[in-house]
Design a protein around this motif. Structure first.
Motif, short mmCIF file in Angstrom:
data_model
loop_
_atom_site.label_atom_id
_atom_site.label_comp_id
_atom_site.label_asym_id
_atom_site.label_seq_id
_atom_site.Cartn_x
_atom_site.Cartn_y
_atom_site.Cartn_z
N ASN A 103 0.80 -1.23 0.00
CA ASN A 103 0.00 0.00 0.00
C ASN A 103 0.83 1.28 0.00
O ASN A 103 0.29 2.36 0.20
N THR A 104 2.13 1.17 -0.24
CA THR A 104 2.97 2.36 -0.36
C THR A 104 4.06 2.13 -1.41
O THR A 104 4.46 0.99 -1.66
N TYR A 105 4.51 3.20 -2.00
CA TYR A 105 5.71 3.17 -2.82
C TYR A 105 6.31 4.57 -2.86
O TYR A 105 5.65 5.54 -2.47
N THR A 106 7.56 4.66 -3.28
CA THR A 106 8.23 5.95 -3.27
C THR A 106 8.82 6.25 -4.64
O THR A 106 9.07 5.35 -5.45
N LEU A 107 9.04 7.53 -4.88
CA LEU A 107 9.71 8.02 -6.08
C LEU A 107 10.79 9.00 -5.67
O LEU A 107 10.53 9.92 -4.89
N ASP A 108 12.01 8.77 -6.14
CA ASP A 108 13.10 9.71 -5.94
C ASP A 108 13.55 10.23 -7.30
O ASP A 108 13.81 9.43 -8.21
N ILE A 109 13.64 11.54 -7.43
CA ILE A 109 14.12 12.15 -8.65
C ILE A 109 15.54 12.62 -8.42
O ILE A 109 15.81 13.40 -7.49
N TYR A 110 16.46 12.10 -9.24
CA TYR A 110 17.88 12.46 -9.15
C TYR A 110 18.23 13.43 -10.27
O TYR A 110 17.86 13.22 -11.43
N ILE A 111 18.96 14.47 -9.95
CA ILE A 111 19.54 15.36 -10.94
C ILE A 111 21.04 15.43 -10.65
O ILE A 111 21.45 15.84 -9.56
N GLY A 112 21.83 14.95 -11.60
CA GLY A 112 23.27 14.90 -11.38
C GLY A 112 23.64 13.96 -10.25
O GLY A 112 24.54 14.24 -9.46
N ASN A 113 22.93 12.82 -10.16
CA ASN A 113 23.15 11.79 -9.13
C ASN A 113 22.84 12.25 -7.72
O ASN A 113 23.21 11.59 -6.75
N VAL A 114 22.17 13.38 -7.58
CA VAL A 114 21.78 13.89 -6.27
C VAL A 114 20.25 13.92 -6.20
O VAL A 114 19.59 14.42 -7.12
N VAL A 115 19.69 13.37 -5.11
CA VAL A 115 18.24 13.37 -4.96
C VAL A 115 17.73 14.80 -4.84
O VAL A 115 18.14 15.54 -3.95
N SER A 116 16.83 15.16 -5.75
CA SER A 116 16.26 16.51 -5.74
C SER A 116 14.87 16.51 -5.14
O SER A 116 14.44 17.51 -4.54
N LEU A 117 14.16 15.41 -5.32
CA LEU A 117 12.78 15.34 -4.84
C LEU A 117 12.48 13.92 -4.39
O LEU A 117 12.85 12.94 -5.05
N HIS A 118 11.80 13.79 -3.26
CA HIS A 118 11.37 12.49 -2.72
C HIS A 118 9.87 12.54 -2.51
O HIS A 118 9.35 13.48 -1.92
N GLU A 119 9.16 11.50 -3.00
CA GLU A 119 7.71 11.47 -2.84
C GLU A 119 7.26 10.09 -2.37
O GLU A 119 7.71 9.06 -2.88
N LEU A 120 6.37 10.10 -1.38
CA LEU A 120 5.80 8.87 -0.83
C LEU A 120 4.33 8.80 -1.24
O LEU A 120 3.58 9.76 -1.04
N PHE A 121 3.93 7.65 -1.81
CA PHE A 121 2.56 7.44 -2.26
C PHE A 121 1.87 6.41 -1.37
O PHE A 121 2.43 5.33 -1.11
N TYR A 122 0.66 6.72 -0.93
CA TYR A 122 -0.17 5.78 -0.17
C TYR A 122 -1.31 5.31 -1.05
O TYR A 122 -1.99 6.12 -1.69
N LEU A 123 -1.54 3.99 -1.08
CA LEU A 123 -2.62 3.43 -1.89
C LEU A 123 -3.83 3.11 -1.01
O LEU A 123 -3.68 2.74 0.16
N ASN A 124 -5.03 3.21 -1.59
CA ASN A 124 -6.23 2.85 -0.85
C ASN A 124 -6.62 1.40 -1.13
O ASN A 124 -5.88 0.67 -1.80
N SER A 125 -7.78 0.99 -0.66
CA SER A 125 -8.21 -0.40 -0.82
C SER A 125 -8.51 -0.75 -2.27
O SER A 125 -8.58 -1.92 -2.64
N MET A 126 -8.70 0.26 -3.13
CA MET A 126 -8.94 0.04 -4.56
C MET A 126 -7.64 -0.01 -5.35
O MET A 126 -7.66 -0.08 -6.57
#
Length: 266
Positions: A103-126
């Motif tokens: 029910n969760t997953y993450t996304l990391d966006i790297y620019i020049g091998n450095v993490v610029s943005l981190h996002e956590l996603f929560y899923l519902n029962s659907m």
């Protein structure tokens, strides 16, 4: 569906790498039913090897003559979930996905091998995105989102917030979605504009970039008309090409802002 408002109303030049971030969140398409084992709770994405995108190219030419073009290589796990999207010319620019639970997953966006943005996603029962928390590490900003659906699993409302430890969450935007009987979002009501969509009735939305956890339109967009509060509007036309297996090989978007051509290989 995430960030579709940014894609539709953007009227300034966007670096191709960041523009693709919008596209990849929107074009995780061809949503088939996601099955869950009632005994173990294990989620099994649909098999889609025949339509799995291997490379994606975005070629944008703006009205002032500026051209931005970049190609990305896509990698998947054994369940056909998107693992990474990496620039073909600058491998340090990439999107990395991690599926830590059902029910969760993450996304990391790297620019020049450095993490610029981190996002956590929560899923519902659907097995659709319920909420997100995004940390912009370069600007030290935190934003959150809440997705609301109806009983047909159609997105109805998206609420966007900024967040600080001192003041908590502050609502900054609410978007309402209108879906027709064919399963396509025909109108988005944003605080800054209204976007109306027309679809090709005979062209199904069959681009697949990993597994979609957002509500997906059933058909391909023909036109998107953005109506601004002052009464002006911006029309973007969409045309497509296909291969012998009826898979989309390119999408061309034309407006007064410029022309964007998105190409896919399988």
């Amino acid at each position: 569906m995430k960030a579709v408002n940014i894609k539709a109303v953007r009227s300034t030049k966007v670096k191709t790498f960041l523009a693709f971030f919008v596209s990849v969140m929107v074009l995780t398409s061809c949503q088939k039913e996601i099955t869950t084992d009632p005994g173990t709770g294990t989620t099994t994405p649909p098999a889609n090897n025949s339509s799995k995108v291997k490379t994606y190219t975005e070629d944008a030419t703006y009205a002032d003559g500026t051209r931005l073009k970049e190609t990305f290589n896509l990698a998947y796990d054994s369940n056909d979930r998107l693992l990474s999207v990496t620039s073909a010319t600058s491998s340090g620019n990439k999107f990395v996905y991690l599926y830590s639970s059902n029910n969760t997953y993450t996304l990391d966006i790297y620019i020049g091998n450095v993490v610029s943005l981190h996002e956590l996603f929560y899923l519902n029962s659907m097995q659709l995105v319920d909420s997100t928390v995004q940390h912009d590490l370069s600007g030290q900003d935190t934003t959150t989102e809440k997705y609301l659906y109806n009983s047909s699993k159609q997105l109805v409302t998206l609420k966007e917030y900024t967040y600080t430890k001192r003041s908590g969450s502050t609502l900054i935007n609410t978007t309402g979605y209108v879906t027709n009987n064919a399963g396509n979002v025909v109108q988005e009501n944003h605080s800054s504009a209204t976007i109306k969509y027309e679809f090709y009735p005979d062209l199904l939305n069959n681009v697949s970039i990993g597994t979609a956890y957002f509500y997906q339109n059933k058909n391909l967009v023909k036109t998107a008309t953005t109506v601004f509060p002052n009464g002006s509007n911006e029309v973007t036309t969409h045309t497509y090409t296909f291969d012998s297996n009826n898979r989309i090989t390119s999408e061309k978007q034309v407006s007064t802002v410029g022309t964007i051509i998105q190409s896919y290989t399988y």
